[in-house]
Motif scaffolding. Structure first.
Motif, PDB file in Angstrom:
ATOM      1  N   LYS A  69       2.175   5.670   9.501  1.00  0.00           N
ATOM      2  CA  LYS A  69       3.534   5.110   9.505  1.00  0.00           C
ATOM      3  C   LYS A  69       4.444   5.872   8.559  1.00  0.00           C
ATOM      4  CE  LYS A  69       2.595   0.472  10.937  1.00  0.00           C
ATOM      5  NZ  LYS A  69       3.437  -0.607  11.172  1.00  0.00           N
ATOM      6  N   ASP A  79       0.823  -1.215   0.000  1.00  0.00           N
ATOM      7  CA  ASP A  79       0.000   0.000   0.000  1.00  0.00           C
ATOM      8  C   ASP A  79       0.855   1.262   0.000  1.00  0.00           C
ATOM      9  OD1 ASP A  79      -2.330  -1.424  -0.095  1.00  0.00           O
ATOM     10  OD2 ASP A  79      -2.897  -1.100   2.011  1.00  0.00           O
ATOM     11  N   ARG A  80       1.945   1.253   0.777  1.00  0.00           N
ATOM     12  CA  ARG A  80       2.791   2.449   0.851  1.00  0.00           C
ATOM     13  C   ARG A  80       3.403   2.796  -0.496  1.00  0.00           C
ATOM     14  NH1 ARG A  80       5.506   1.692   6.785  1.00  0.00           N
ATOM     15  NH2 ARG A  80       5.010  -0.489   6.407  1.00  0.00           N
ATOM     16  N   TYR A  90      -1.180   3.029   7.273  1.00  0.00           N
ATOM     17  CA  TYR A  90       0.074   3.239   6.541  1.00  0.00           C
ATOM     18  C   TYR A  90       0.394   4.726   6.422  1.00  0.00           C
ATOM     19  CZ  TYR A  90       0.282  -1.675   5.249  1.00  0.00           C
ATOM     20  OH  TYR A  90       0.368  -3.047   5.282  1.00  0.00           O
ATOM     21  N   TYR A  91      -0.639   5.542   6.328  1.00  0.00           N
ATOM     22  CA  TYR A  91      -0.422   6.981   6.237  1.00  0.00           C
ATOM     23  C   TYR A  91       0.301   7.483   7.489  1.00  0.00           C
ATOM     24  CZ  TYR A  91      -1.472  11.941   5.622  1.00  0.00           C
ATOM     25  OH  TYR A  91      -1.357  13.296   5.489  1.00  0.00           O
ATOM     26  N   GLY A 107      -5.383   2.322  -0.187  1.00  0.00           N
ATOM     27  CA  GLY A 107      -4.446   1.915   0.861  1.00  0.00           C
ATOM     28  C   GLY A 107      -5.094   1.920   2.236  1.00  0.00           C
TER      29      GLY A 107
END
Ligand SMILES: [Fe+2]
Length: 338
Positions: free
Chosen positions: A224, A200-201, A221-222, A217
């Motif tokens: 992170k 996703d990243r 993850y955003y 995503g």
């Protein structure tokens, strides 16, 4: 009995252990979740109850291991991400149904197995990320619009076979039926800027590099990426969109737990399960990985709340599990990854 207790007390003093820890026993966890996510929770649980929590961490193969060990397995509890993995445990008949008033009250019905064979602990939203400088706010607000030809050559995603996408596609089947869902998936595929690849990243990085303008995503993850100085700029180049927020709600997946059939420390495992749904544990667990607490009484962290308001799709996760196989076949039929 009395002399045995005295002996334990003396041993506890000699070993400099809290007496409760020696008397309360232990609980064994098989975990797909990384140890740093569980440690703060389990430490707090041990301080409260005296019960020692032992963790076996693995990236893969815990279901196979449980099956192999059978009745002799030391595992009491499995902790994992993704409905597919929880469902796999149920399908292999490795989990024990458990219901308690606390668990049923703390975890909404849509986030637990109907008979208590697993419980969600945190949820994560599958978001649309959009280039700040190339996509106007409001230009895309739903998953359905990902199939709109106006996005031709502008979308990036990871593999259609990845469990996060399979769960989203399964939810599309549940909402629209298989024929319409497949039409949609074909439309999404036709809009891809490149062959599905990476995690996703990597899709957010691709937006920053100008490869595509929108991507799918998971929400955490955003967080992170903002934490990581090599990825912060990429994260800052996108807006977060909570798809279908104004309608049926945004697709979520869960991390969760399941009691094993074999559980040698069943009572302690249930104590831990109940602890994990308390506001204290829910706050710790959700905050450490930028997730949403499953207990609706507990708000997400300030950072996560700052991204927008999550209106989760209240489709039961179990329904998503039931449509999983159909979703995988649909991905094959449209040849999504090639
Ligand atoms: Fe993930």
């Amino acid at each position: 009995m009395r002399s045995r207790l005295t002996a334990i007390a003396i041993l506890a003093i000699l070993l400099n252990l809290p007496l409760a820890a020696m008397a309360a026993g232990e609980v064994n966890i098989y975990s797909y979740r990384q140890p740093y996510l569980l440690e703060p929770l389990l430490d707090a649980f041990t301080r409260k109850t005296g019960i020692e929590a032992n963790v076996v961490f693995a990236r893969n193969g815990l279901a196979e291991r449980l099956q192999r060990e059978g009745r002799n397995s030391p595992a009491d509890l499995v902790m994992t991400v993704d409905i597919a993995r929880l469902n796999e445990l149920v399908e292999r008949d490795l989990t024990e149904a458990v219901t308690t008033a606390t668990l049923e009250q703390d975890i909404p019905a849509s986030l637990r197995h109907p008979e208590g064979k697993w419980y969600g602990l945190t949820s994560r939203a599958r978001l649309i990320f959009a280039a700040k400088d190339r996509v106007e706010p409001g230009e895309i607000t739903t998953y359905e619009e990902l199939a709109d030809p106006k996005w031709k050559g502008r979308i990036c995603t990871r593999s259609g076979k990845h469990p996060y996408n399979v769960a989203l596609f399964a939810s599309m089947i549940a909402h629209h039926g298989e024929a319409k869902a497949q039409q949609w998936l074909q439309g999404l595929k036709d809009n891809l800027a490149r062959r599905p690849q990476g995690g996703d990243r990597d899709q957010i990085v691709a937006i920053a590099e100008g490869v595509c303008d929108i991507a799918l995503g998971n929400s955490y993850y955003y967080g992170k990426m903002l934490e990581d100085e090599n990825q912060r700029a990429a994260a800052e180049s996108v807006n977060l969109i909570f798809p279908n927020a104004g309608g049926r709600g945004t697709h979520i997946n869960i991390s969760g737990m399941a009691l094993t059939h074999s559980a040698p420390n069943r009572d302690n495992a249930i104590k831990l399960m109940e602890y994990l749904t308390t506001p204290e544990a829910q706050t710790i667990y959700a905050t450490v990985n930028y997730e949403y607490p499953a207990n609706p009484e507990v708000p997400p962290s300030d950072v996560v709340a700052g991204w927008g308001t999550l209106h989760p799709d209240d489709l039961p996760l179990n329904t998503i599990a039931e449509n999983r196989e159909a979703a995988v076949k649909m991905v094959d039929r449209v040849n999504y990854d090639n």
